[in-house]
Design a protein around this motif. Structure first.
Motif, PDB file in Angstrom:
ATOM      1  N   CYS A 188      74.341  51.164  -4.107  1.00 38.29           N
ATOM      2  CA  CYS A 188      74.166  49.716  -4.004  1.00 38.29           C
ATOM      3  C   CYS A 188      75.529  49.016  -3.968  1.00 38.29           C
ATOM      4  N   ASP A 189      75.489  47.699  -3.880  1.00 41.87           N
ATOM      5  CA  ASP A 189      76.704  46.891  -3.822  1.00 41.87           C
ATOM      6  C   ASP A 189      77.522  47.084  -5.106  1.00 41.87           C
ATOM      7  N   TRP A 190      78.702  47.665  -4.974  1.00 36.54           N
ATOM      8  CA  TRP A 190      79.517  48.041  -6.125  1.00 36.54           C
ATOM      9  C   TRP A 190      79.891  46.857  -7.023  1.00 36.54           C
ATOM     10  N   HIS A 208      83.249  55.113  -7.723  1.00 39.93           N
ATOM     11  CA  HIS A 208      81.851  54.821  -7.371  1.00 39.93           C
ATOM     12  C   HIS A 208      80.930  56.023  -7.536  1.00 39.93           C
ATOM     13  N   HIS A 237      75.202  48.178  -0.203  1.00 48.66           N
ATOM     14  CA  HIS A 237      76.521  47.676   0.232  1.00 48.66           C
ATOM     15  C   HIS A 237      76.660  47.725   1.721  1.00 48.66           C
TER      16      HIS A 237
END
Length: 87
Positions: A27-29, A53, A87
């Motif tokens: 997902c969006d970090w 990540h 992301h």
């Protein structure tokens, strides 16, 4: 008599069986980090970024700071990711 041979418990390694893949967070970090930092204030953004990540590395960091098993944390991280934008 069973038609299969029981495997002694010491032969089974559940750690390897549970972890499907050691992969990056999907997902969006930045949003993911914001969520983690609000839930676990002992973490820092530089520490999270040092995990590159990687979900398992994030779980190990949380385990180190909070003494929660990394397997529990990895499952929790998967659940967080499912609710966040990619992301």
């Amino acid at each position: 008599m069973p038609s299969w041979t029981p495997v002694p418990p010491e032969v089974i390694n559940l750690d390897k069986a549970i972890r499907i893949v050691d992969v990056d967070v999907l997902c969006d970090w930045p949003i993911f980090c914001t969520q983690l930092l609000s839930q676990w204030p002992r973490l820092t953004l530089p520490e999270l970024n040092n995990t590159k990540h990687n979900r398992h590395q994030v779980a190990m960091l949380v385990q180190q700071k909070y003494n929660i098993t990394s397997q529990m944390i990895e499952n929790y991280l998967w659940n967080i990711e499912r609710t966040m934008p990619l992301h």
